[in-house]
Design a protein around this motif. Structure first.
Motif, PDB file in Angstrom:
ATOM      1  N   GLY A  34       0.839  -1.190   0.000  1.00 27.25           N
ATOM      2  CA  GLY A  34       0.000   0.000   0.000  1.00 27.25           C
ATOM      3  C   GLY A  34       0.872   1.237   0.000  1.00 27.25           C
ATOM      4  O   GLY A  34       2.048   1.189   0.362  1.00 27.25           O
ATOM      5  N   TYR A  61       0.682   5.794   0.354  1.00 26.42           N
ATOM      6  CA  TYR A  61       0.009   7.089   0.437  1.00 26.42           C
ATOM      7  C   TYR A  61       1.091   8.147   0.498  1.00 26.42           C
ATOM      8  O   TYR A  61       1.861   8.208   1.466  1.00 26.42           O
ATOM      9  CB  TYR A  61      -0.901   7.190   1.670  1.00 26.42           C
ATOM     10  CG  TYR A  61      -1.604   8.527   1.735  1.00 26.42           C
ATOM     11  CD1 TYR A  61      -2.780   8.734   1.022  1.00 26.42           C
ATOM     12  CD2 TYR A  61      -1.071   9.581   2.459  1.00 26.42           C
ATOM     13  CE1 TYR A  61      -3.417   9.969   1.046  1.00 26.42           C
ATOM     14  CE2 TYR A  61      -1.697  10.820   2.493  1.00 26.42           C
ATOM     15  CZ  TYR A  61      -2.868  11.009   1.777  1.00 26.42           C
ATOM     16  OH  TYR A  61      -3.483  12.226   1.789  1.00 26.42           O
ATOM     17  N   ASP A 112      -3.000   5.778  -3.363  1.00 25.20           N
ATOM     18  CA  ASP A 112      -3.102   4.366  -3.034  1.00 25.20           C
ATOM     19  C   ASP A 112      -2.325   3.567  -4.070  1.00 25.20           C
ATOM     20  O   ASP A 112      -1.735   4.129  -5.006  1.00 25.20           O
ATOM     21  CB  ASP A 112      -4.569   3.907  -2.992  1.00 25.20           C
ATOM     22  CG  ASP A 112      -5.347   4.354  -4.215  1.00 25.20           C
ATOM     23  OD1 ASP A 112      -4.769   4.363  -5.322  1.00 25.20           O
ATOM     24  OD2 ASP A 112      -6.534   4.697  -4.068  1.00 25.20           O
ATOM     25  N   GLN A 122      -8.308   2.549  -3.026  1.00 25.56           N
ATOM     26  CA  GLN A 122      -8.636   2.779  -1.625  1.00 25.56           C
ATOM     27  C   GLN A 122      -9.952   3.527  -1.513  1.00 25.56           C
ATOM     28  O   GLN A 122     -10.093   4.639  -2.008  1.00 25.56           O
ATOM     29  CB  GLN A 122      -7.519   3.576  -0.958  1.00 25.56           C
ATOM     30  CG  GLN A 122      -7.750   3.804   0.519  1.00 25.56           C
ATOM     31  CD  GLN A 122      -6.498   4.330   1.187  1.00 25.56           C
ATOM     32  OE1 GLN A 122      -5.420   3.832   0.965  1.00 25.56           O
ATOM     33  NE2 GLN A 122      -6.651   5.373   1.982  1.00 25.56           N
ATOM     34  N   ARG A 126      -2.773   5.317   6.378  1.00 27.33           N
ATOM     35  CA  ARG A 126      -3.380   5.169   5.052  1.00 27.33           C
ATOM     36  C   ARG A 126      -2.640   4.120   4.217  1.00 27.33           C
ATOM     37  O   ARG A 126      -3.279   3.327   3.505  1.00 27.33           O
ATOM     38  CB  ARG A 126      -3.412   6.519   4.336  1.00 27.33           C
ATOM     39  CG  ARG A 126      -4.383   7.519   4.965  1.00 27.33           C
ATOM     40  CD  ARG A 126      -4.564   8.750   4.099  1.00 27.33           C
ATOM     41  NE  ARG A 126      -5.406   9.749   4.731  1.00 27.33           N
ATOM     42  CZ  ARG A 126      -6.747   9.733   4.749  1.00 27.33           C
ATOM     43  NH1 ARG A 126      -7.392   8.730   4.156  1.00 27.33           N
ATOM     44  NH2 ARG A 126      -7.429  10.697   5.337  1.00 27.33           N
ATOM     45  N   ASP A 128      -4.248   0.507   3.041  1.00 33.40           N
ATOM     46  CA  ASP A 128      -4.210   0.080   1.637  1.00 33.40           C
ATOM     47  C   ASP A 128      -3.579  -1.304   1.511  1.00 33.40           C
ATOM     48  O   ASP A 128      -4.079  -2.168   0.782  1.00 33.40           O
ATOM     49  CB  ASP A 128      -3.419   1.110   0.831  1.00 33.40           C
ATOM     50  CG  ASP A 128      -3.566   0.935  -0.671  1.00 33.40           C
ATOM     51  OD1 ASP A 128      -4.606   0.409  -1.115  1.00 33.40           O
ATOM     52  OD2 ASP A 128      -2.646   1.339  -1.405  1.00 33.40           O
TER      53      ASP A 128
END
Length: 295
Positions: free
Chosen positions: A12, A14, A20, A47, A69, A73
């Motif tokens: 993932g 961010y 994402d 996401q 975040r 993800d």
């Protein structure tokens, strides 16, 4: 020469440039000339807004939000039961820099009689991993490291050590750093006054920030959909990046380039072999070979 070997289940991201994993995959496809858009599997990675996550982010500082975040993800769609035998390994070079500076400022006032407990608790590097472990329900070992030497490969090395202990089945590796005017000023001083030229790249007008997270496990336990990583310390003549994305500079931006290599291996850019290269201030390099399982 055989080095660290790991399997990547998912990842993932961010950052200031990628919301994402799906947006990073789209950028890699566009850079590679594959303009057909996201396939169904990629689109599933997009996401979605999670009300619980958004609530958890309220009141957290920037670096916590970035890490949350990216972890959200990376863990999307995964069975929560796997977290009972999973560890968390987080590296941040700058950590919560602004809170650290604010705490130090408070210590200078009135001879430290009014040192801020709020800034102190938020300045501790391990708070990011601690908050994440509590929120996501990670029950295994939780470690935080900070250094500038091999920030990417050293985390992969440590993840392999943790998995080799057989105390857990997965390691969630996370890199996170914020943008900070204070850090930018310190880097400028270090580059000019101390001849630490490696800090100069953090003083540009486009300072980056963000987080990348990988879910890792032992390669012998990988599934057909996983990607395999192997770190090579030897000189590899063909170790060129499959894609060249214009990533804004921040201390752990190498993790973004590693994620781009993972995306390239996943979608198949036609440019094999795929490597991520990490170079230290002395010019020494380590190479991470990325392959889909079975190749």
């Amino acid at each position: 020469m055989n080095g660290t070997k790991l399997a990547v289940c998912s990842w993932g991201i961010y950052t200031d440039q990628f919301a994402d994993a799906a947006s990073l995959i789209a950028a890699v496809k566009a850079q590679a000339g594959n303009l057909t858009g996201l396939n169904c599997a990629d689109a599933d990675r997009a996401q979605m807004t999670d009300p619980d996550l958004e609530t958890a982010l309220q009141g957290l500082d920037s670096i916590n939000q970035y890490a949350f975040r990216a972890l959200h993800d990376a863990l999307a769609g995964r069975d929560s039961a796997m977290l009972h035998r999973a560890g968390l390994l987080l590296l941040s070079a700058w950590g919560p820099m602004d809170h650290t500076a604010s705490f130090l400022d408070s210590m200078l006032e009135a001879q430290g009689r009014y040192a801020s407990p709020r800034h102190f608790t938020r300045s501790v590097y391990s708070t990011v991993a601690s908050h994440a472990a509590i929120y996501f329900g990670i029950h295994g070992p939780c470690e935080t490291v900070t250094h500038g030497q091999w920030p990417i490969c050293s985390v992969l090395d440590r993840a392999a050590d943790m998995l080799a202990s057989r105390r857990l089945d997965h390691v969630i590796a996370c890199w996170a750093d914020q943008s900070s005017k204070i850090a930018e000023d310190l880097c400028r001083r270090g580059a000019t006054a101390l001849n630490r030229h490696e800090f100069a790249r953090f003083t540009s007008d486009e300072a980056g920030y963000g987080s990348v997270a990988l879910v890792l496990k032992r390669p012998e336990e990988s599934s057909p959909s996983d990607l395999l990583l192997e770190i090579l310390d030897t000189n590899t003549a063909s170790a060129s990046a499959p894609v060249t994305l214009n990533i804004h500079n921040f201390p752990t931006d190498g993790a973004v380039h590693l994620a781009a290599a993972l995306a390239a291996a996943r979608i198949g850019t036609g440019k094999l072999p795929i490597y991520f290269t990490e170079t230290d201030p002395r010019g020494r390099s380590r190479f991470v070979h990325v392959t889909p399982k079975g190749q």
